[in-house]
Design a protein around this motif. Sequence first.
Motif, PDB file in Angstrom:
ATOM      1  N   GLN A 138       0.829  -1.209   0.000  1.00 59.31           N
ATOM      2  CA  GLN A 138       0.000   0.000   0.000  1.00 59.31           C
ATOM      3  C   GLN A 138       0.862   1.257   0.000  1.00 59.31           C
ATOM      4  OE1 GLN A 138      -3.463   0.077  -0.338  1.00 59.31           O
ATOM      5  NE2 GLN A 138      -2.937   2.207  -0.806  1.00 59.31           N
ATOM      6  N   ALA A 139       1.966   1.227   0.705  1.00 57.67           N
ATOM      7  CA  ALA A 139       2.864   2.392   0.735  1.00 57.67           C
ATOM      8  C   ALA A 139       3.389   2.705  -0.665  1.00 57.67           C
ATOM      9  CB  ALA A 139       4.009   2.144   1.709  1.00 57.67           C
ATOM     10  N   PHE A 140       3.714   1.679  -1.438  1.00 61.24           N
ATOM     11  CA  PHE A 140       4.137   1.919  -2.826  1.00 61.24           C
ATOM     12  C   PHE A 140       2.987   2.486  -3.640  1.00 61.24           C
ATOM     13  CE2 PHE A 140       7.769  -0.862  -1.880  1.00 61.24           C
ATOM     14  CZ  PHE A 140       8.782  -0.142  -2.508  1.00 61.24           C
ATOM     15  N   ARG A 141       1.795   1.939  -3.481  1.00 61.72           N
ATOM     16  CA  ARG A 141       0.634   2.465  -4.225  1.00 61.72           C
ATOM     17  C   ARG A 141       0.360   3.920  -3.855  1.00 61.72           C
ATOM     18  NH1 ARG A 141      -1.233  -3.018  -3.230  1.00 61.72           N
ATOM     19  NH2 ARG A 141      -2.371  -2.330  -1.379  1.00 61.72           N
ATOM     20  N   ASP A 142       0.593   4.269  -2.613  1.00 60.44           N
ATOM     21  CA  ASP A 142       0.328   5.631  -2.144  1.00 60.44           C
ATOM     22  C   ASP A 142       1.323   6.669  -2.664  1.00 60.44           C
ATOM     23  OD1 ASP A 142      -1.876   4.700  -0.756  1.00 60.44           O
ATOM     24  OD2 ASP A 142      -0.857   4.666   1.193  1.00 60.44           O
ATOM     25  N   LEU A 143       2.393   6.221  -3.281  1.00 62.00           N
ATOM     26  CA  LEU A 143       3.378   7.175  -3.812  1.00 62.00           C
ATOM     27  C   LEU A 143       2.841   7.990  -4.989  1.00 62.00           C
ATOM     28  CD1 LEU A 143       6.652   5.034  -3.754  1.00 62.00           C
ATOM     29  CD2 LEU A 143       6.041   6.911  -2.211  1.00 62.00           C
ATOM     30  N   ALA A 144       1.899   7.427  -5.740  1.00 57.28           N
ATOM     31  CA  ALA A 144       1.320   8.149  -6.873  1.00 57.28           C
ATOM     32  C   ALA A 144       0.629   9.405  -6.350  1.00 57.28           C
ATOM     33  CB  ALA A 144       0.332   7.272  -7.624  1.00 57.28           C
ATOM     34  N   GLY A 145       0.926  10.522  -6.957  1.00 60.19           N
ATOM     35  CA  GLY A 145       0.364  11.785  -6.512  1.00 60.19           C
ATOM     36  C   GLY A 145       1.195  12.472  -5.450  1.00 60.19           C
ATOM     37  N   VAL A 146       2.183  11.770  -4.916  1.00 62.77           N
ATOM     38  CA  VAL A 146       3.066  12.344  -3.900  1.00 62.77           C
ATOM     39  C   VAL A 146       4.447  12.636  -4.503  1.00 62.77           C
ATOM     40  CG1 VAL A 146       4.241  11.886  -1.702  1.00 62.77           C
ATOM     41  CG2 VAL A 146       1.865  11.186  -2.009  1.00 62.77           C
ATOM     42  N   VAL A 147       4.949  11.687  -5.273  1.00 65.42           N
ATOM     43  CA  VAL A 147       6.254  11.841  -5.918  1.00 65.42           C
ATOM     44  C   VAL A 147       6.035  12.535  -7.270  1.00 65.42           C
ATOM     45  CG1 VAL A 147       8.218  10.614  -6.916  1.00 65.42           C
ATOM     46  CG2 VAL A 147       7.187   9.803  -4.775  1.00 65.42           C
ATOM     47  N   PRO A 148       6.655  13.679  -7.490  1.00 60.62           N
ATOM     48  CA  PRO A 148       6.475  14.383  -8.763  1.00 60.62           C
ATOM     49  C   PRO A 148       6.850  13.507  -9.958  1.00 60.62           C
ATOM     50  CG  PRO A 148       7.555  15.813  -7.178  1.00 60.62           C
ATOM     51  CD  PRO A 148       7.518  14.438  -6.564  1.00 60.62           C
ATOM     52  N   GLY A 149       5.983  13.493 -10.953  1.00 63.05           N
ATOM     53  CA  GLY A 149       6.238  12.737 -12.168  1.00 63.05           C
ATOM     54  C   GLY A 149       5.842  11.273 -12.092  1.00 63.05           C
ATOM     55  N   LEU A 150       5.416  10.796 -10.926  1.00 60.19           N
ATOM     56  CA  LEU A 150       4.948   9.412 -10.801  1.00 60.19           C
ATOM     57  C   LEU A 150       3.472   9.382 -11.185  1.00 60.19           C
ATOM     58  CD1 LEU A 150       5.323   6.460 -10.053  1.00 60.19           C
ATOM     59  CD2 LEU A 150       4.968   7.089  -7.657  1.00 60.19           C
TER      60      LEU A 150
END
Length: 101
Positions: free
Chosen positions: A24-36
Amino acid sequence: MFQHIGALTLAPETPAEHLEVTAQAFRDLAGVVPGLLAARAVVDPGLREGNCSVMFVLDFDTEESWRAYAPHPAHRAIVDDLLAGRMVGKTFMQVPGGDLL
């Protein structure tokens, strides 16, 4: 697009709940990390010995965005808080053009 694919093997005694939190932590990176642009992650169901524990596919807009991801605080939190001391193996692949998965 530029894909980053990872297969992580955590220690066998790692609780299933921890594996789910990690995915879930990996899925949550979308929208947090620029360009992901998109992040998918799954936990292996444990049907065969020797499989990885968690696999992820991250879709970046550019290679430069992928390069900026490694030091990003949200990614570092996964590494430091969820993987450190538990990871026993890892394999990564980058796919320019992002047409693998």
